[in-house]
Design a protein around this motif. Structure first.
Motif, short mmCIF file in Angstrom:
data_model
loop_
_atom_site.label_atom_id
_atom_site.label_comp_id
_atom_site.label_asym_id
_atom_site.label_seq_id
_atom_site.Cartn_x
_atom_site.Cartn_y
_atom_site.Cartn_z
N ARG A 120 0.83 -1.20 0.00
CA ARG A 120 0.00 0.00 0.00
C ARG A 120 0.86 1.25 0.00
O ARG A 120 1.99 1.24 0.50
N ALA A 121 0.32 2.33 -0.52
CA ALA A 121 0.99 3.62 -0.46
C ALA A 121 1.09 4.05 1.00
O ALA A 121 0.25 3.67 1.82
N ASP A 122 2.12 4.80 1.34
CA ASP A 122 2.30 5.24 2.73
C ASP A 122 1.36 6.37 3.10
O ASP A 122 1.02 6.56 4.27
N SER A 123 0.95 7.15 2.11
CA SER A 123 0.09 8.29 2.44
C SER A 123 -1.35 8.03 2.02
O SER A 123 -1.63 7.19 1.17
N GLU A 124 -2.28 8.73 2.68
CA GLU A 124 -3.71 8.58 2.37
C GLU A 124 -3.94 8.84 0.89
O GLU A 124 -3.31 9.72 0.35
N PRO A 125 -4.82 8.08 0.26
CA PRO A 125 -5.73 7.06 0.78
C PRO A 125 -5.11 5.67 0.93
O PRO A 125 -5.86 4.71 1.07
N ARG A 126 -3.83 5.56 0.96
CA ARG A 126 -3.15 4.26 1.21
C ARG A 126 -3.67 3.13 0.32
O ARG A 126 -3.88 2.01 0.75
N ARG A 127 -3.84 3.44 -0.94
CA ARG A 127 -4.33 2.45 -1.90
C ARG A 127 -3.23 1.43 -2.21
O ARG A 127 -2.07 1.63 -1.88
N TYR A 128 -3.63 0.34 -2.87
CA TYR A 128 -2.63 -0.63 -3.32
C TYR A 128 -1.82 -0.02 -4.47
O TYR A 128 -2.37 0.61 -5.37
N THR A 129 -0.50 -0.23 -4.40
CA THR A 129 0.37 0.22 -5.48
C THR A 129 0.97 -0.97 -6.21
O THR A 129 1.33 -0.88 -7.38
N ARG A 130 1.08 -2.10 -5.48
CA ARG A 130 1.74 -3.28 -6.06
C ARG A 130 1.14 -4.53 -5.44
O ARG A 130 0.96 -4.58 -4.22
N ILE A 131 0.82 -5.50 -6.27
CA ILE A 131 0.26 -6.76 -5.77
C ILE A 131 0.99 -7.91 -6.45
O ILE A 131 1.16 -7.91 -7.68
N SER A 132 1.45 -8.88 -5.65
CA SER A 132 2.06 -10.06 -6.27
C SER A 132 1.26 -11.31 -5.89
O SER A 132 0.79 -11.45 -4.75
N LEU A 133 1.07 -12.16 -6.87
CA LEU A 133 0.32 -13.41 -6.69
C LEU A 133 1.22 -14.58 -7.09
O LEU A 133 1.72 -14.61 -8.22
N ARG A 134 1.42 -15.50 -6.15
CA ARG A 134 2.25 -16.67 -6.42
C ARG A 134 1.38 -17.91 -6.39
O ARG A 134 0.85 -18.26 -5.34
N PHE A 135 1.25 -18.56 -7.53
CA PHE A 135 0.46 -19.78 -7.64
C PHE A 135 1.37 -20.98 -7.46
O PHE A 135 2.44 -21.04 -8.09
N ALA A 136 0.96 -21.93 -6.63
CA ALA A 136 1.69 -23.20 -6.49
C ALA A 136 0.71 -24.32 -6.82
O ALA A 136 -0.37 -24.38 -6.22
#
Lengths: 134, 134
Positions: free
Chosen positions: A76-92
């Motif tokens: 998440r971003a450090d400042s409001e609105p603290r939205r997601y900036t990066r998402i990683s998905l690891r499938f096994a």
């Protein structure tokens, strides 16, 4: 036309809500005491949506896995609105005769074409996917 | 730096997954049999996030409601990836001395400044909010 998705939330004190979605229910808790926060639900929704696509697409390829797990991490971003900036998905995935190429193809199809949650998110969130088999 | 949000999903058959989020858990089901679908979780996440903001902001205004409900409806595109195109959120609050202006201000602040889920969504989703008091 596709039926709209509907939900109702009732405040039960502090930062806690009882959600009713058709016949199903769940609790949302901003303090994460015994229930998930909204940002956690968003992440579970994304991982679940992609994982459902992957299971569905692999089924059509006649490459059904024996087991599948997804680990997802959202920054998440450090400042409001603290939205997601990066998402990683690891499938096994585990399963006889599953090929890396098929699984990668299923993940790519979800991302490019089918995943309703992914396509409802801001396009400038950096989403990274990876998979391992075995 | 804000701690990343993490979750793990395990496939339990059909289109069903057990999600583990820290010490909390929930089930996701693409067929909505006894548990919410990913797109339902996204909608509950959005409504929960805004509702938490509203409770929090009204608390700071010393205008704590006695009760609060949110009804949310999401309209999806008819074609793949069937993303959300329009979402409406209707807040209903009860409480002595709550003013429409204060509640509208709290909702606007959530939307413009604080709501992490809302700001993680595509900006071209038409989001409509309204509120009633009494």
């Amino acid at each position: 036309m596709t039926q709209p998705v509907e939900a109702r939330l009732d405040w039960t004190g502090e930062l806690r809500f009882q959600a009713s979605v058709g016949e199903n229910g769940l609790v949302v808790d901003g303090k994460r005491q015994g229930a998930c926060s909204p940002m956690e639900l968003l992440l579970v929704g994304l991982a679940g949506c992609m994982a459902i696509d992957v299971v569905h697409i692999l089924g059509k390829m006649r490459a059904v896995p024996d087991a599948l797990q997804v680990s997802v991490e959202g920054v998440r971003a450090d400042s409001e609105p603290r939205r997601y900036t990066r998402i990683s998905l690891r499938f096994a995935l585990q399963g006889e005769g599953l090929s890396q190429a098929e699984v990668e193809r299923a993940i790519a199809l979800s991302r490019e074409k089918y995943c309703s949650v992914y396509h409802s998110l801001r396009s400038d969130i950096e989403v990274e996917t990876s998979c391992t088999i075995g």
